[in-house]
Design an enzyme around this catalytic site. Structure first.
Site, mmCIF file in Angstrom:
data_model
loop_
_atom_site.group_PDB
_atom_site.id
_atom_site.type_symbol
_atom_site.label_atom_id
_atom_site.label_comp_id
_atom_site.label_asym_id
_atom_site.label_seq_id
_atom_site.Cartn_x
_atom_site.Cartn_y
_atom_site.Cartn_z
ATOM 1 N N HIS A 109 0.706 0.846 -21.777
ATOM 2 C CA HIS A 109 -0.030 1.752 -22.669
ATOM 3 C C HIS A 109 -1.466 1.260 -22.816
ATOM 4 O O HIS A 109 -1.693 0.068 -23.009
ATOM 5 C CB HIS A 109 0.632 1.790 -24.037
ATOM 6 N N HIS A 123 2.506 11.050 6.191
ATOM 7 C CA HIS A 123 3.363 9.944 5.756
ATOM 8 C C HIS A 123 4.808 10.138 6.198
ATOM 9 O O HIS A 123 5.525 9.156 6.423
ATOM 10 C CB HIS A 123 3.280 9.727 4.244
ATOM 11 N N GLY A 138 -5.253 10.449 15.286
ATOM 12 C CA GLY A 138 -4.815 11.831 15.342
ATOM 13 C C GLY A 138 -5.620 12.765 14.456
ATOM 14 O O GLY A 138 -6.735 12.447 14.015
ATOM 15 N N CYS A 180 -4.998 13.618 11.400
ATOM 16 C CA CYS A 180 -5.111 13.088 10.040
ATOM 17 C C CYS A 180 -6.383 12.286 9.850
ATOM 18 O O CYS A 180 -7.170 12.547 8.935
ATOM 19 C CB CYS A 180 -3.895 12.218 9.727
ATOM 20 N N GLY A 221 -2.687 27.700 0.641
ATOM 21 C CA GLY A 221 -1.859 26.499 0.674
ATOM 22 C C GLY A 221 -2.679 25.244 0.458
ATOM 23 O O GLY A 221 -3.812 25.283 -0.032
#
Length: 483
Positions: A462, A339, A57, A59, A199
């Site tokens: 960390h 998504h 498509g 995307c 946008g």
């Protein structure tokens, strides 16, 4: 019959090709191809019709995937020009070969589209290439290069996606006046690029060409950029992009335009102020998208749409016509995101197989893949205030995060919003490096009704950027440590 098979193999193939299916899916984009594969995995006889001839498509072919390829390439280029020296890296003259960049992008797209074809074969999905039109009794006419065929199914799923909206007085020529499709295909860097619409699409593609040297001006009708994002994030985003060299004209509309001698000439106006003229070598119009339903024949079979031509569906993604479903950008529910369409594809396939499909529209993340990235899920602070809910906001800057400091990427922050009555996470908003990856933690928490306190008490490795999420949640439920 055995002799016919030996003598007339073409006849047999035709019979197989025209056999009835349990489900025919119209559209091979993220929603359509995912629905097709999942339905086949659940034991249904599935066919997918796509007229592009290249699955994935908008995307995959002219949207999400190629734009990320260009964003990644230009990010590296920009770092080589401006940031390598900060890491102690000395290089010679840095150049961008736009043709090579575009070729690499196309190679990635081709690999992925062919991958979907492979998955269709692996899972037994029948693939018809052609334009689909709905007919009575759940039949689908497919018009391809070799003619027309009519196939039938017990159920039909419409997944035809959307298309860019042009300005009424300035149609796309995909050379000077371009949609996102044209902006992905520039063969050289436009010296002056005007982006109409501040946008997601406009800011991402504006970033691509800005990094390569274009003078980018964004014209936005609203008083802020990035539409659905939290106001605090939008303000920080505007500050950062302005520092990067973007020019913004907010609360401004384009009232007229024309192309003369290969140059775009636009008339823009802010409020009741005087009109202003802008000239550009290219204009990217990114004012929104509309559902793509041309030639589908919705009216002929009685499928209802709303005033904006989006297909109306119920909680099971079924239209008003029994046995005809719709998913993705073409429907009147949820954001227009790949998504989201994929999750609807999974849900509708499970429903058709007699199972319970699931999709939570309150836990669908949004991402803007600029530098820094912007990501969010759930409600903004403005939406929460409008509902009159009692809440608390927690915020933590990447400036105080050790990994961000060592990476020299300290722009931005994490902001969380929590319900004071039960501690439930109502929304999370991130502007910073790798925000699109980090937001998944918040999506998971919201999917399972998690609290900010539970995130704050969860051990985070960390040093990582994700520690900023932990500290923002600590700020919402108490006090952070590192600020």
């Amino acid at each position: 019959f055995f002799s016919i098979r030996l003598l007339c193999p073409m006849f047999v193939r035709s019979v197989v090709k025209l056999a009835a299916h349990d489900v025919i899916i119209i559209g091979g984009g993220p929603g359509g191809y995912v629905a097709a594969i999942k339905a086949a995995q659940l034991g249904l006889n599935v066919a997918c019709v796509d007229k592009r001839g290249s699955l994935g498509g908008t995307c995959l072919n002219v949207g999400c995937i190629p734009s990320k390829a260009l964003l990644n390439a230009t990010h590296h280029y920009h770092d080589a020009l401006h940031r390598f020296k900060d890491y102690g890296i000395t290089v010679g003259e840095v150049k961008m070969d736009v043709g090579k960049m575009q070729a690499t992008k196309k190679k990635s797209v081709l690999k992925l589209t062919k991958g979907i074809e492979h998955l269709f074969k692996k899972n037994g999905v029948t693939y018809y290439i052609g334009e689909a039109t709905l007919q009575a009794d759940k039949k689908v006419k497919v018009k391809g290069e070799s003619g027309e065929e009519v196939h039938e199914a017990k159920n039909i799923v419409i997944a035809t996606g959307s298309e860019p909206i042009p300005l009424p007085f300035l149609p796309f020529d995909e050379k000077v006046i371009v949609s996102s499709t044209g902006a992905l295909e520039f063969k050289s860097v436009p010296k002056r690029l005007v982006v109409v619409g501040g946008g997601v699409i406009g800011l991402e593609l504006g970033s691509v060409w800005k990094r390569l040297g274009a003078e980018v001006t964004v014209v936005e009708f609203l008083p802020s950029i990035a539409g659905p994002v939290d106001t605090d994030v939008a303000k920080e985003f505007l500050r950062i992009l302005t520092k990067q060299g973007f020019a913004f004209k907010l609360s401004t509309k384009v009232t007229a335009g024309a192309v003369e001698g290969g140059v775009a000439k636009l008339t823009v106006q802010s409020g009741d102020g005087p009109a202003e003229q802008l000239e550009a070598d290219a204009v990217l119009v990114s004012v929104g998208r509309r559902p793509y339903t041309q030639s589908l024949g919705l009216e002929a079979v009685g499928v209802k749409t709303d005033e904006r031509k989006f297909i109306i569906v119920d909680n099971h993604l079924q239209t008003n016509v029994p046995g005809i479903y719709a998913i993705g950008d073409v429907i009147n529910v949820g954001p227009m995101l790949a998504h989201k369409a994929e999750d609807e594809g999974l849900a509708v396939a499970e429903h058709l197989a007699g199972k319970k499909g699931h999709i939570n529209y309150d836990a669908i993340p949004g991402v803007i893949y600029t530098s820094p990235e912007v990501a969010w899920v759930g409600a903004t602070e403005q939406q929460i205030k409008a509902k009159g809910l009692k809440y608390k906001a927690g915020r933590f800057p990447f400036m105080a995060n050790s990994r961000a400091s060592t990476n020299l990427q300290t722009d931005g922050f994490v902001k969380v919003l929590t319900d004071t009555s039960n501690g439930k996470l109502l929304g999370m908003h991130i502007i910073g490096s790798n925000a699109g990856e980090a937001i998944a933690e918040a999506v998971l928490a919201m999917e399972y009704n998690g609290t900010t306190e539970s995130i704050a008490k969860t051990c985070h490795a960390h040093p990582t950027l994700s520690e900023a999420i932990k500290e923002a949640c600590m700020a919402a439920s108490g006090k952070p440590i590192h600020i």
